[in-house]
Motif scaffolding. Structure first.
Motif, PDB file in Angstrom:
ATOM      1  N   UNK A 166     -16.789  10.539 -12.172  1.00 23.72           N
ATOM      2  CA  UNK A 166     -16.089  10.082 -10.975  1.00 23.72           C
ATOM      3  C   UNK A 166     -15.486  11.249 -10.226  1.00 23.72           C
ATOM      4  N   UNK A 167     -15.616  11.203  -8.896  1.00 21.62           N
ATOM      5  CA  UNK A 167     -15.045  12.272  -8.075  1.00 21.62           C
ATOM      6  C   UNK A 167     -13.523  12.156  -7.999  1.00 21.62           C
ATOM      7  N   UNK A 168     -13.022  10.937  -7.888  1.00 21.68           N
ATOM      8  CA  UNK A 168     -11.609  10.742  -7.592  1.00 21.68           C
ATOM      9  C   UNK A 168     -10.829  10.380  -8.855  1.00 21.68           C
ATOM     10  N   UNK A 169      -9.722  11.069  -9.037  1.00 25.49           N
ATOM     11  CA  UNK A 169      -8.844  10.792 -10.170  1.00 25.49           C
ATOM     12  C   UNK A 169      -7.404  10.702  -9.690  1.00 25.49           C
ATOM     13  N   UNK A 170      -6.598   9.985 -10.455  1.00 26.49           N
ATOM     14  CA  UNK A 170      -5.234   9.663 -10.042  1.00 26.49           C
ATOM     15  C   UNK A 170      -4.272   9.832 -11.223  1.00 26.49           C
ATOM     16  N   UNK A 171      -3.035  10.174 -10.892  1.00 29.38           N
ATOM     17  CA  UNK A 171      -1.936  10.070 -11.845  1.00 29.38           C
ATOM     18  C   UNK A 171      -0.885   9.129 -11.277  1.00 29.38           C
ATOM     19  N   UNK A 172      -0.480   8.149 -12.113  1.00 31.74           N
ATOM     20  CA  UNK A 172       0.579   7.201 -11.775  1.00 31.74           C
ATOM     21  C   UNK A 172       1.657   7.264 -12.856  1.00 31.74           C
ATOM     22  N   UNK A 173       2.849   6.809 -12.471  1.00 30.07           N
ATOM     23  CA  UNK A 173       3.848   6.480 -13.475  1.00 30.07           C
ATOM     24  C   UNK A 173       4.236   5.022 -13.270  1.00 30.07           C
ATOM     25  N   UNK A 174       4.600   4.367 -14.375  1.00 25.52           N
ATOM     26  CA  UNK A 174       4.954   2.963 -14.307  1.00 25.52           C
ATOM     27  C   UNK A 174       6.299   2.764 -14.969  1.00 25.52           C
ATOM     28  N   UNK A 175       7.232   2.253 -14.210  1.00 29.82           N
ATOM     29  CA  UNK A 175       8.573   1.956 -14.700  1.00 29.82           C
ATOM     30  C   UNK A 175       8.848   0.474 -14.472  1.00 29.82           C
ATOM     31  N   UNK A 176       9.619  -0.139 -15.353  1.00 27.20           N
ATOM     32  CA  UNK A 176       9.918  -1.578 -15.201  1.00 27.20           C
ATOM     33  C   UNK A 176      10.499  -1.880 -13.824  1.00 27.20           C
ATOM     34  N   UNK A 177       9.943  -2.883 -13.167  1.00 23.86           N
ATOM     35  CA  UNK A 177      10.449  -3.300 -11.865  1.00 23.86           C
ATOM     36  C   UNK A 177       9.988  -2.467 -10.690  1.00 23.86           C
ATOM     37  N   UNK A 178       9.315  -1.347 -10.965  1.00 30.76           N
ATOM     38  CA  UNK A 178       8.887  -0.472  -9.863  1.00 30.76           C
ATOM     39  C   UNK A 178       7.381  -0.464  -9.679  1.00 30.76           C
ATOM     40  N   UNK A 179       6.673  -1.039 -10.605  1.00 33.94           N
ATOM     41  CA  UNK A 179       5.221  -1.059 -10.473  1.00 33.94           C
ATOM     42  C   UNK A 179       4.603   0.297 -10.713  1.00 33.94           C
ATOM     43  N   UNK A 180       3.368   0.452 -10.271  1.00 33.91           N
ATOM     44  CA  UNK A 180       2.639   1.716 -10.412  1.00 33.91           C
ATOM     45  C   UNK A 180       2.945   2.590  -9.197  1.00 33.91           C
ATOM     46  N   UNK A 181       3.423   3.791  -9.454  1.00 29.59           N
ATOM     47  CA  UNK A 181       3.727   4.713  -8.366  1.00 29.59           C
ATOM     48  C   UNK A 181       2.764   5.904  -8.447  1.00 29.59           C
ATOM     49  N   UNK A 182       2.118   6.197  -7.332  1.00 29.98           N
ATOM     50  CA  UNK A 182       1.126   7.265  -7.286  1.00 29.98           C
ATOM     51  C   UNK A 182       1.814   8.626  -7.203  1.00 29.98           C
TER      52      UNK A 182
END
Lengths: 113, 111
Positions: free
Chosen positions: A29-45
């Motif tokens: 895959x060309x595209x890759x992502x890093x997210x963090x996930x915290x309770x109540x905040x969802x996935x943040x890019x």
């Protein structure tokens, strides 16, 4: 077998230490992502990478940097980790087409003491 | 500003019941929607996608899309305890690689 891997799965660090989170994918895959996930905040890019050495900030890049030297590998680096960076971090990849879904890795649970 | 809003935040349904989850985008340039399911302690996995107006059914899961209102909904019939999870809605614009995620709906199916 389409797979996104992440290492380590669990990590405990002290405030001020450097942190390296690694992600790999076997789908070219060309595209890759890093997210963090915290309770109540969802996935943040945090960062998005369009290909080798072609990275762009996401919504919350402060305190993070990334490296992508090979298409199949994407690293997230925290220089001098802070307690508010305690979170679950997910890596994802996508083929980049309009209809393409994201495939997520299993996540890394990072605790900064 | 959150580009994707999901409702309700949490939902409890009895086993065998119908669960209905909603998702709306505030970005008029959004063209594509996905629904992801995330079991506790696991990573999100794509459940269904929808890109055209109308309805799509896969087993017990049905997804609707109204592009004019940028609203999609996920319906789970004959809900099972194994359906208990966080359901995330994701949206994307044509030509862009960023996915916008909602905060999710936490579904609990009670036996």
């Amino acid at each position: 077998d389409m797979k996104v891997t992440q290492m380590p799965r669990y990590l405990i660090k002290r405030m001020g230490e450097n942190v390296l989170l690694e992600c790999g994918q076997d789908m070219s895959h060309e595209t890759m992502y890093w997210y963090r996930q915290d309770p109540g905040l969802g996935l943040q890019l945090i960062y998005i990478s369009y290909d080798v050495d072609s990275n762009s900030e996401g919504d919350i890049p402060k305190g993070y940097r990334v490296s992508r030297k090979k298409r199949e590998h994407f690293s997230l680096i925290l220089d001098s980790a802070k307690t508010n960076q305690t979170s679950v971090y997910f890596c994802a990849s996508s083929s980049g087409g309009n209809y393409a879904e994201q495939f997520f890795g299993p996540g890394t649970r990072l605790t900064v003491l | 500003q959150q580009k994707v809003q999901q409702s309700p935040e949490s939902l409890i349904v009895p086993e065998g019941g119908m669960a209905s989850l909603n998702c709306t985008s505030s970005d008029r340039n959004v063209d594509y929607f996905w629904w992801y399911r995330q079991h506790s302690g696991k990573s999100p996995k794509m459940l269904m996608s929808i890109f055209s107006n109308g309805e799509k059914e896969e087993g017990r899961f049905t997804v609707h899309l109204n592009k004019a209102s940028l609203h999609t909904s996920l319906h789970i019939r004959d809900s099972q305890p194994s359906d208990s999870a966080l359901y995330l809605c994701a949206a994307r614009n044509t030509g862009y690689q960023n996915f916008y995620f909602g905060k999710g709906t936490s579904l609990t199916v009670i036996p």
